[in-house]
Write an enzyme that holds these catalytic residues in place. Structure first.
Site, PDB file in Angstrom:
ATOM      1  CE1 TYR A 173     -16.881  11.748  -0.500  1.00  0.00           C
ATOM      2  CE2 TYR A 173     -15.000  10.831   0.675  1.00  0.00           C
ATOM      3  CZ  TYR A 173     -15.929  11.836   0.507  1.00  0.00           C
ATOM      4  OH  TYR A 173     -15.916  12.916   1.338  1.00  0.00           O
ATOM      5  CB  THR A 175     -10.708   9.958   0.264  1.00  0.00           C
ATOM      6  OG1 THR A 175     -11.793   9.066   0.540  1.00  0.00           O
ATOM      7  CG2 THR A 175     -10.991  11.330   0.852  1.00  0.00           C
ATOM      8  CE  LYS A 176     -13.847   4.929  -0.028  1.00  0.00           C
ATOM      9  NZ  LYS A 176     -14.073   6.066   0.878  1.00  0.00           N
ATOM     10  CG  ASN A 177      -6.649   3.216  -3.144  1.00  0.00           C
ATOM     11  OD1 ASN A 177      -6.777   4.076  -2.273  1.00  0.00           O
ATOM     12  ND2 ASN A 177      -5.943   2.118  -2.961  1.00  0.00           N
ATOM     13  CB  ILE A 178     -10.375   4.133  -8.752  1.00  0.00           C
ATOM     14  CG1 ILE A 178      -9.268   3.093  -8.991  1.00  0.00           C
ATOM     15  CG2 ILE A 178     -10.947   4.631 -10.087  1.00  0.00           C
ATOM     16  CD1 ILE A 178      -9.737   1.806  -9.653  1.00  0.00           C
TER      17      ILE A 178
END
Ligand SMILES: Cc1ncc(COP(=O)(O)O)c(C=O)c1O
Length: 367
Positions: A173, A175-178
């Site tokens: 998603y 906002t995620k780190n990947i």
């Protein structure tokens, strides 16, 4: 307004999308396959399957493990509702148990107390990037589906998150780190789970003229356009982790001067993915409630967020499962937690602005 978690997208991602569009692959193709291969290595897992969302990853994991009507799945109330929704989607009942006060992850002792002969799985969440306590959860003797939406980089006691549970689910998603915008991954060392997810994901294969299906699938595959973005983000994962590390240190240092505002615990035996910087606002000592702090920070042009409101208190769960026992630690945390801006797209100066605003607001509320 200083954004809460703006995406860190650069020229590499833009070029990769353009190249993918030119290649003619809009649906799952070579980039999705490459992402699975590279994530297998990154997650130290036998199998990785790319999916349309983290929600789909969780849902298909449960279905692959045979969870269905009449079953119970033990989970945490401090999570994004998707974690519980997918249990409902299978026809099973979510059994919420309280969290630990220090890191707000599911309390394994309470999870053990909740096991019945209907328990079919346990679904912990690695909140903010701190792995749940997987050893005692694995010892419960039921399959573990780990919601690692926040924990792409995490290690639990020296073992890579993604290589431990029966199925580990990640989100791509925005906002995620990947971050790919949307997307998800399942990693598993179980051949049977991987095969079942492959069937349930159901992509059209070959030229599509003669086909057959073993199960009614969910059409939950990942587009190559998004996989191309995820591949670029994977290239930057260490660099981005370093930036998050610096932002965490700046916040850690600043909290020393802010009575009544404390961060969640991070277990030094684990590697934390540093996905969210969550603080608790103790209204007695901090001079105001979390909601008042959020409003005051908004007036200072600082966006904050809440991870998470207790799921069992949300309308659907209150109405559908009215018999929930009280979960006092989660309920109190739901009133006190606030996530501060954190993103590799932010500069140290941006984080400095958040800290300065927090100091001004704290000063006002406590004087
Ligand atoms: C803890 C947790 N679980 C599951 C999800 C669902 O992931 P997705 O948005 O990719 O469906 C999220 C996403 O925001 C999440 O934070």
């Amino acid at each position: 307004m200083l954004g809460f978690q703006p995406p860190a997208i650069g020229d590499e991602e833009i070029a990769a999308v353009t190249e993918t569009l030119r290649s003619g692959w809009l649906t799952s193709g070579p980039s999705a396959a490459r992402l699975e291969e590279r994530m297998k290595e990154f997650l130290e897992a036998e199998h990785v399957l790319a999916l349309a969302s983290g929600t789909a990853a969780l849902h298909l994991s449960l279905v692959a493990l045979g969870v269905g009507p009449g079953d119970e799945v033990i989970t945490t109330p401090i999570t994004w509702p998707a974690t519980a929704n997918v249990i409902v989607h299978t026809g099973a009942t979510p059994v919420f148990v309280d969290v630990r006060a220090d890191d707000l992850n599911i309390d394994p002792a309470r999870a053990a107390d909740a096991v019945t002969d209907r328990t079919r799985a346990v679904l912990p969440v690695d909140l903010a990037g701190q792995p749940a306590d997987l050893d005692p959860l694995t010892a419960l003797g039921v399959p573990v589906v780990e919601d690692a939406a926040h924990a792409a980089e995490s290690f639990y006691r020296g073992r890579k998150v993604g290589s431990i549970a029966d199925a580990t689910c990640f989100s791509l998603y925005a906002t995620k780190n990947i971050a790919a915008g949307e997307g998800g991954l399942i990693s598993t060392n179980r051949d049977d789970v991987a095969q079942a997810v492959l069937d349930l994901r159901q992509m059209r294969r070959g030229d599509g003229s003669i086909y057959d299906i073993p199960v009614p699938g969910y059409k939950a595959n990942l587009s190559d356009v998004l996989a191309a973005i995820a591949l670029c983000q994977l290239d930057k994962v260490d660099k981005h982790h370093g930036i998050r590390q610096r932002q965490f240190s700046l916040y850690d240092e600043a909290l020393g001067d802010l009575d009544g505002i404390t961060s969640l615990e991070r277990d030094e035996r684990d590697l934390h993915a540093l996905h969210l910087y969550i603080v608790r606002v103790d209204p007695e000592r901090a001079g105001a409630t979390r909601d008042e702090y959020q409003r005051a920070l908004r007036e200072e042009n600082i966006a904050t967020s809440i991870h998470f409101l207790p799921v069992h208190k949300l309308t659907y769960y209150r109405e559908r499962f009215p018999e929930q026992p009280p979960l006092p630690i989660a309920e109190r945390a739901g009133d006190e937690i606030m996530s501060l801006p954190l993103s590799p797209a932010h500069s140290d100066g941006d984080i400095g602005d958040v800290i300065a605003a927090l100091h001004r607001v704290h000063e006002r509320f406590t004087s």
